[in-house]
Design a protein around this motif. Structure first.
Motif, PDB file in Angstrom:
ATOM      1  N   SER A  43       0.786  -1.230   0.000  1.00  0.00           N
ATOM      2  CA  SER A  43       0.000   0.000   0.000  1.00  0.00           C
ATOM      3  C   SER A  43       0.816   1.276   0.000  1.00  0.00           C
ATOM      4  O   SER A  43       0.287   2.335  -0.331  1.00  0.00           O
ATOM      5  CB  SER A  43      -0.973  -0.004   1.181  1.00  0.00           C
ATOM      6  N   ASP A  44       2.060   1.234   0.385  1.00  0.00           N
ATOM      7  CA  ASP A  44       2.885   2.441   0.335  1.00  0.00           C
ATOM      8  C   ASP A  44       3.302   2.715  -1.110  1.00  0.00           C
ATOM      9  O   ASP A  44       3.367   1.804  -1.929  1.00  0.00           O
ATOM     10  CB  ASP A  44       4.142   2.275   1.199  1.00  0.00           C
ATOM     11  N   GLY A  92      -6.888  -0.954  11.179  1.00  0.00           N
ATOM     12  CA  GLY A  92      -6.808  -1.154   9.742  1.00  0.00           C
ATOM     13  C   GLY A  92      -7.261   0.054   8.942  1.00  0.00           C
ATOM     14  O   GLY A  92      -7.483   1.146   9.477  1.00  0.00           O
ATOM     15  N   PHE A  93      -7.397  -0.151   7.655  1.00  0.00           N
ATOM     16  CA  PHE A  93      -7.723   0.938   6.736  1.00  0.00           C
ATOM     17  C   PHE A  93      -9.047   1.615   7.044  1.00  0.00           C
ATOM     18  O   PHE A  93      -9.130   2.851   7.044  1.00  0.00           O
ATOM     19  CB  PHE A  93      -7.726   0.430   5.277  1.00  0.00           C
ATOM     20  N   LEU A 111      -5.038   7.282   2.068  1.00  0.00           N
ATOM     21  CA  LEU A 111      -5.314   5.989   2.709  1.00  0.00           C
ATOM     22  C   LEU A 111      -6.274   5.149   1.868  1.00  0.00           C
ATOM     23  O   LEU A 111      -6.119   3.922   1.782  1.00  0.00           O
ATOM     24  CB  LEU A 111      -5.889   6.199   4.113  1.00  0.00           C
ATOM     25  N   GLN A 112      -7.256   5.789   1.237  1.00  0.00           N
ATOM     26  CA  GLN A 112      -8.200   5.062   0.380  1.00  0.00           C
ATOM     27  C   GLN A 112      -7.480   4.434  -0.812  1.00  0.00           C
ATOM     28  O   GLN A 112      -7.759   3.303  -1.185  1.00  0.00           O
ATOM     29  CB  GLN A 112      -9.329   5.986  -0.104  1.00  0.00           C
ATOM     30  N   VAL A 113      -6.533   5.170  -1.395  1.00  0.00           N
ATOM     31  CA  VAL A 113      -5.745   4.617  -2.503  1.00  0.00           C
ATOM     32  C   VAL A 113      -4.938   3.410  -1.995  1.00  0.00           C
ATOM     33  O   VAL A 113      -4.860   2.381  -2.661  1.00  0.00           O
ATOM     34  CB  VAL A 113      -4.834   5.697  -3.134  1.00  0.00           C
ATOM     35  N   GLY A 114      -4.378   3.524  -0.797  1.00  0.00           N
ATOM     36  CA  GLY A 114      -3.668   2.405  -0.191  1.00  0.00           C
ATOM     37  C   GLY A 114      -4.579   1.228   0.093  1.00  0.00           C
ATOM     38  O   GLY A 114      -4.185   0.064  -0.064  1.00  0.00           O
ATOM     39  N   GLN A 167      -0.904   5.155   0.857  1.00  0.00           N
ATOM     40  CA  GLN A 167      -0.301   4.962   2.173  1.00  0.00           C
ATOM     41  C   GLN A 167      -0.850   3.703   2.822  1.00  0.00           C
ATOM     42  O   GLN A 167      -2.036   3.411   2.722  1.00  0.00           O
ATOM     43  CB  GLN A 167      -0.605   6.175   3.054  1.00  0.00           C
ATOM     44  N   SER A 168       0.025   2.999   3.500  1.00  0.00           N
ATOM     45  CA  SER A 168      -0.385   1.811   4.252  1.00  0.00           C
ATOM     46  C   SER A 168      -0.789   2.218   5.657  1.00  0.00           C
ATOM     47  O   SER A 168      -0.714   3.389   6.028  1.00  0.00           O
ATOM     48  CB  SER A 168       0.768   0.807   4.318  1.00  0.00           C
ATOM     49  N   VAL A 169      -1.220   1.241   6.409  1.00  0.00           N
ATOM     50  CA  VAL A 169      -1.506   1.421   7.830  1.00  0.00           C
ATOM     51  C   VAL A 169      -0.496   0.597   8.615  1.00  0.00           C
ATOM     52  O   VAL A 169       0.066  -0.368   8.101  1.00  0.00           O
ATOM     53  CB  VAL A 169      -2.947   0.986   8.186  1.00  0.00           C
TER      54      VAL A 169
END
Length: 180
Positions: A43-44, A92-93, A111-114, A167-169
């Motif tokens: 996700s990053d 989580g996301f 974050l949504q894109v991740g 971006q990841s979490v």
């Protein structure tokens, strides 16, 4: 005449000497290692290439799924579950996007894109596990068709967002199977 007879004799002997049994299928050795989610998440970075990123993290030879090592299959299934948990569980996301003010905010959008990239990870691993199970004799056709539809939808969303930051979490989990 002697050469002709010698040639024919050597051909007959060669044919008899050929192996008569068919080659046996050989199981491949495990190639995947257990990893923390932070090491296998994709996700990053930026959107647009999520499927290739998954395939790089989980380099399974998809041309011979019947011979995937059981340990690799167990790792794939555990990683898929962890990726799903990273979407829906605490930390989580979904929780992070809500805390960022939703997808209308800059932080929420990244974050949504991740999250979409994480869905590609989750669904690719799920479809891969179903394909391996099917190649090894289980009937997974219905669930596989449903999963591939979802996967293709999320790949399209990832590709549509190509170049956008993701971006990841900081989610805790791993690809450690429950029983290995």
């Amino acid at each position: 005449m002697y050469l002709k007879t010698a040639f024919l004799f050597s051909m007959v002997v060669s044919a008899i000497a050929l192996p008569t049994s068919s080659p046996k299928t050989v199981k491949r050795a495990a190639i995947l290692d257990v990893q923390d989610y932070s090491d296998f998440q994709i996700s990053d970075g930026v959107a647009g290439n999520a499927l290739a990123e998954v395939q790089a993290k989980f380099p399974i030879d998809e041309s011979d799924l019947a011979n995937v090592d059981p340990e690799d299959l167990a790792i794939i299934k555990a990683a898929r579950q962890t990726a799903e948990n990273a979407e829906t569980e605490a930390g989580g996301f979904n929780e992070a996007i809500e805390a960022a003010g939703g997808t209308k905010t800059a932080a929420g959008k990244v974050l949504q894109v991740g999250k979409i990239k994480n869905k590609v990870l989750k669904l690719k691993l799920f479809s891969l596990a179903l394909q391996i199970d099917q190649a090894q004799g289980k009937d997974t056709a219905d669930k596989l068709a449903e999963t591939l539809t979802k996967l293709n939808n999320n790949i399209k969303q990832d590709e549509a967002a190509a170049g956008q930051p993701s971006q990841s979490v900081d989610f805790q989990g791993s690809s450690q199977p429950k029983k290995l």
